[in-house]
Design a protein around this motif. Structure first.
Motif, mmCIF file in Angstrom:
data_model
loop_
_atom_site.group_PDB
_atom_site.id
_atom_site.type_symbol
_atom_site.label_atom_id
_atom_site.label_comp_id
_atom_site.label_asym_id
_atom_site.label_seq_id
_atom_site.Cartn_x
_atom_site.Cartn_y
_atom_site.Cartn_z
ATOM 1 N N SER A 1 0.831 -1.214 0.000
ATOM 2 C CA SER A 1 0.000 0.000 0.000
ATOM 3 C C SER A 1 0.859 1.255 0.000
ATOM 4 C CB SER A 1 -0.935 0.005 1.225
ATOM 5 O OG SER A 1 -0.178 -0.016 2.430
ATOM 6 N N HIS A 2 2.145 1.101 0.331
ATOM 7 C CA HIS A 2 3.071 2.220 0.317
ATOM 8 C C HIS A 2 3.547 2.568 -1.086
ATOM 9 C CE1 HIS A 2 4.290 1.118 4.757
ATOM 10 N NE2 HIS A 2 3.062 1.588 4.660
ATOM 11 N N TYR A 3 3.228 1.714 -2.055
ATOM 12 C CA TYR A 3 3.703 1.925 -3.417
ATOM 13 C C TYR A 3 2.566 2.391 -4.313
ATOM 14 C CZ TYR A 3 8.304 0.021 -2.620
ATOM 15 O OH TYR A 3 9.610 -0.180 -2.194
#
Length: 354
Positions: free
Chosen positions: A352-354
């Protein structure tokens, strides 16, 4: 039949094997232009096609509406952007670009120009992958728990292609090359994972680009998907291993399209053209509704890369769905980048950080 005029950015292996033969045999396409910087190797097979000495020259002077960017990955961003800015629709070879940010910029540009941008994910049309899709749709395996997808080779010596072997070049190595296929198949079958852990390095040594990777994708419902590739695999493994709470399926990698094309086979339009299998290439073992074990040897049906170009044609002429649009393949680029980061830091990455 409406004729779509196409320009090919290179006539190396990719151009000779994966693109030109299909463009020639498909009645809806005409290969108007090919870029050959110094040679004229395409002239004998494609005498009606004009040869240009640079991509820039072709874009400025050729009568084309669709450009195939099949140059080294390090040039994909530059040439795709150039083609879009010249008002051309684009097919770009996998793995799309070197970075996610490049891919996102190109997708945005294509949308602004009202042009299409498709990534050539041809192994969606391999017979073995199509068989896995078929088995999953049948639902005999129940809830999936563990999946492994492999693409192994025995190539202990480095190849001659600088853009694939030089570790100093971004985008070189097996992860971008073969990994783009395995990641694409995983996301097609199971969607975008939640987390990733990866081991990426060069078995041949640090002087060479990565030639080995093992990627573990974490999904909801306790599903784990492992993607793996090695160049030190003399004996073949099953390419696909799927285990569910009702059964298992093992599938060999048996698609022979690349081998036959390299040997000079001519693909045909609207019919199977590859050699038939001599024996089964899969094992399906599952529990029936009566809780009885049923074990079957299975045989996959032929795949056909022509179907990719047929889908491109149907998109242009009829407005049907575009195969592997750039906006979709961005997720694969994010997984590639996360795999490199995971391997570097030796830790699990939350996607989800990408």
């Amino acid at each position: 039949m409406q004729l779509v005029k196409v320009g090919l950015c290179a006539f190396g292996m990719s151009g000779r094997v994966f693109h030109a033969p299909f463009l020639k045999e498909h009645p809806g396409f005409f290969m108007s232009a090919i870029v050959e910087r110094s040679k004229e190797e395409s002239k004998d097979q494609y005498p009606e096609t004009e040869i240009f000495r640079s991509v820039e020259e072709m874009l400025q002077h050729a009568d084309i509406e669709l450009v195939v960017v099949n140059t080294p990955v390090q040039t994909h961003f530059e040439y795709t952007k150039m083609a879009l800015e010249e008002g051309k629709n684009v097919i770009v070879e996998k793995p799309f670009t070197v970075t996610t940010s490049e891919a996102e910029e190109l997708v945005k540009l294509a949308e602004e120009k009202n042009l299409f941008l498709s990534v050539y994910q041809n192994r969606r049309f391999d017979r073995d992958y199509l068989q896995v899709e078929k088995i999953l749709k049948e639902g005999k395996l129940g809830a999936l728990k563990e999946v492994e997808i492999r693409f192994d080779r025995f190539r202990t010596e480095p190849g001659s292609k600088e853009h694939k072997e030089n570790p100093a070049l971004k985008g070189s190595g097996a992860l971008h090359d073969l990994g783009s296929h395995l990641i694409d198949q995983a996301t097609q079958l199971f969607g975008f994972p939640e987390k990733i852990f990866a081991d990426v390095f060069s078995m041949k040594g640090s002087d060479f680009a990565n030639d080995y990777f093992e990627i573990l994708l974490y999904y909801k419902n306790n599903l784990r998907v492992r993607l793996k590739s090695s160049v030190f695999s003399k004996e073949a493994h099953y390419a696909y291993i799927l285990h569910g709470n009702k059964g298992s399926f093992l599938q060999e990698r048996t698609d022979g399209q690349e081998i036959e094309l390299v040997a000079g086979a001519t693909p045909t339009y609207n019919e199977d053209w590859t050699k038939p299998l001599n024996e089964p290439d899969g094992i399906l073992n599952y529990l029936t509704a009566d809780s009885e074990t049923k074990r079957l040897l299975t045989s996959s049906e032929p795949g056909n890369y022509m179907n990719y170009y047929q889908e491109i044609y149907e998109h242009i002429v009829f407005g049907d769905a575009l195969p592997s649009p750039g906006s979709e393949i961005i997720q694969n680029m994010k997984i590639i980048e996360a795999a490199l980061e995971s391997s570097k830091q030796n830790k699990t990455i939350v996607l989800s950080h990408y």
